[in-house]
Design a protein around this motif. Sequence first.
Motif, PDB file in Angstrom:
ATOM      1  N   ILE A 145      10.028  38.354  22.873  1.00 53.12           N
ATOM      2  CA  ILE A 145       9.361  39.276  23.627  1.00 53.12           C
ATOM      3  C   ILE A 145       9.127  40.101  23.118  1.00 53.12           C
ATOM      4  CG2 ILE A 145       9.970  40.279  25.996  1.00 53.12           C
ATOM      5  CD1 ILE A 145      11.824  38.055  26.568  1.00 53.12           C
ATOM      6  N   ALA A 146       8.007  40.906  22.963  1.00 57.39           N
ATOM      7  CA  ALA A 146       7.416  42.441  22.259  1.00 57.39           C
ATOM      8  C   ALA A 146       8.518  43.447  22.604  1.00 57.39           C
ATOM      9  CB  ALA A 146       6.573  42.277  22.627  1.00 57.39           C
ATOM     10  N   TRP A 179      -4.009  42.574  31.325  1.00 54.67           N
ATOM     11  CA  TRP A 179      -4.645  43.905  31.750  1.00 54.67           C
ATOM     12  C   TRP A 179      -4.820  44.344  33.757  1.00 54.67           C
ATOM     13  CZ3 TRP A 179      -7.530  40.581  35.089  1.00 54.67           C
ATOM     14  CH2 TRP A 179      -7.584  39.465  35.193  1.00 54.67           C
ATOM     15  N   LEU A 180      -4.059  43.408  34.049  1.00 53.80           N
ATOM     16  CA  LEU A 180      -4.067  44.116  35.073  1.00 53.80           C
ATOM     17  C   LEU A 180      -3.529  44.976  36.073  1.00 53.80           C
ATOM     18  CD1 LEU A 180      -4.889  42.713  38.471  1.00 53.80           C
ATOM     19  CD2 LEU A 180      -2.906  41.818  38.269  1.00 53.80           C
ATOM     20  N   ASN A 181      -4.449  46.294  36.271  1.00 53.58           N
ATOM     21  CA  ASN A 181      -4.592  47.523  35.831  1.00 53.58           C
ATOM     22  C   ASN A 181      -3.123  46.989  37.853  1.00 53.58           C
ATOM     23  OD1 ASN A 181      -4.616  50.591  35.767  1.00 53.58           O
ATOM     24  ND2 ASN A 181      -6.609  50.330  37.079  1.00 53.58           N
ATOM     25  N   SER A 205      -2.243  46.034  25.706  1.00 51.99           N
ATOM     26  CA  SER A 205      -1.965  45.050  24.515  1.00 51.99           C
ATOM     27  C   SER A 205      -1.294  43.681  24.264  1.00 51.99           C
ATOM     28  CB  SER A 205      -1.662  45.877  23.531  1.00 51.99           C
ATOM     29  OG  SER A 205      -0.067  46.681  24.058  1.00 51.99           O
ATOM     30  N   THR A 206      -1.004  43.077  25.407  1.00 53.30           N
ATOM     31  CA  THR A 206       0.285  42.166  25.650  1.00 53.30           C
ATOM     32  C   THR A 206      -0.691  41.178  26.729  1.00 53.30           C
ATOM     33  OG1 THR A 206       2.212  41.649  26.378  1.00 53.30           O
ATOM     34  CG2 THR A 206       1.335  42.810  28.245  1.00 53.30           C
ATOM     35  N   PRO A 237      -3.910  28.013  20.148  1.00 50.66           N
ATOM     36  CA  PRO A 237      -5.502  27.496  19.700  1.00 50.66           C
ATOM     37  C   PRO A 237      -5.940  28.751  19.348  1.00 50.66           C
ATOM     38  CG  PRO A 237      -3.991  25.222  20.519  1.00 50.66           C
ATOM     39  CD  PRO A 237      -3.786  26.878  21.555  1.00 50.66           C
ATOM     40  N   GLY A 238      -7.397  28.263  18.393  1.00 56.21           N
ATOM     41  CA  GLY A 238      -7.912  28.958  18.254  1.00 56.21           C
ATOM     42  C   GLY A 238      -7.635  30.398  18.325  1.00 56.21           C
ATOM     43  N   GLY A 239      -6.932  31.210  18.503  1.00 56.30           N
ATOM     44  CA  GLY A 239      -6.332  32.255  18.382  1.00 56.30           C
ATOM     45  C   GLY A 239      -6.145  33.168  19.442  1.00 56.30           C
ATOM     46  N   MET A 240      -6.269  32.873  20.940  1.00 56.66           N
ATOM     47  CA  MET A 240      -6.491  33.165  22.067  1.00 56.66           C
ATOM     48  C   MET A 240      -4.923  34.380  22.492  1.00 56.66           C
ATOM     49  SD  MET A 240      -6.359  31.323  25.857  1.00 56.66           S
ATOM     50  CE  MET A 240      -7.665  31.264  26.068  1.00 56.66           C
ATOM     51  N   ALA A 241      -4.844  35.787  22.648  1.00 57.95           N
ATOM     52  CA  ALA A 241      -3.075  36.358  22.781  1.00 57.95           C
ATOM     53  C   ALA A 241      -3.857  36.592  24.039  1.00 57.95           C
ATOM     54  CB  ALA A 241      -3.648  36.855  22.063  1.00 57.95           C
TER      55      ALA A 241
END
Length: 212
Positions: A103-104, A181-183, A124-125, A208-212
């Motif tokens: 957990i960041a 990203w939800l306001n 950013s999360t 996979p593929g770098g999705m974050a």
Amino acid sequence: MTTATHPRPTVSPIWPVPIYQADFPEAAAYNVALAELILLQQAAQEQPVILPGGLDARKSSEDILTWEHPAVTWLRGHIMGAVTAMATDMLGDAAQHITARPIAEGWAVTYAEGASLLPHTHHSTSIAGVYYIDPGTTDSGQDPGFLQLLDPRPGAVARDSSSGVIRIQPVAGRMVAFPGWLNHQVRATASKERLRICVAFNVSFTAPGGMA
């Protein structure tokens, strides 16, 4: 002679926004301990930390989810449960291949009477969320202290094109999670008797593929 066939008209829900919500019936005892830990930590701060974008909303250090305490361990487990449910909904079968990072960050917020939080995102999360420890006093007729999730579509301000603001009432033992990203914003609390206490958190993962 072959007669051409055409697909029937359809209406499809494109780009839905997953929202996780759960109420934990066993939360009461853990909430007492969490509130005590948070208030002690804030009392020890040399200077009050005001939450950015918040009006009279006080923030704890961002390491709360690393504290060694059974109540914090319990909370971390439920946060990871929310992350698993959200990842499965967002990524389907690919969710099983996700590499979850620790957990960041997680931080407590205390709201006194009139405290609120302006619209913002956790851009950013991957997943953001909140867990309510003590909602304070509420008056459901005025939505005080409610979490408001805002329609993310820029064109939704047009008349009749939006389903409107989604309002979620703060209830002790309730967890809400959503894409970072939800306001969203927090209405002013009407509590005069006690603080409204919650824990906000950010969790990131890679797929996979770098999705974050």
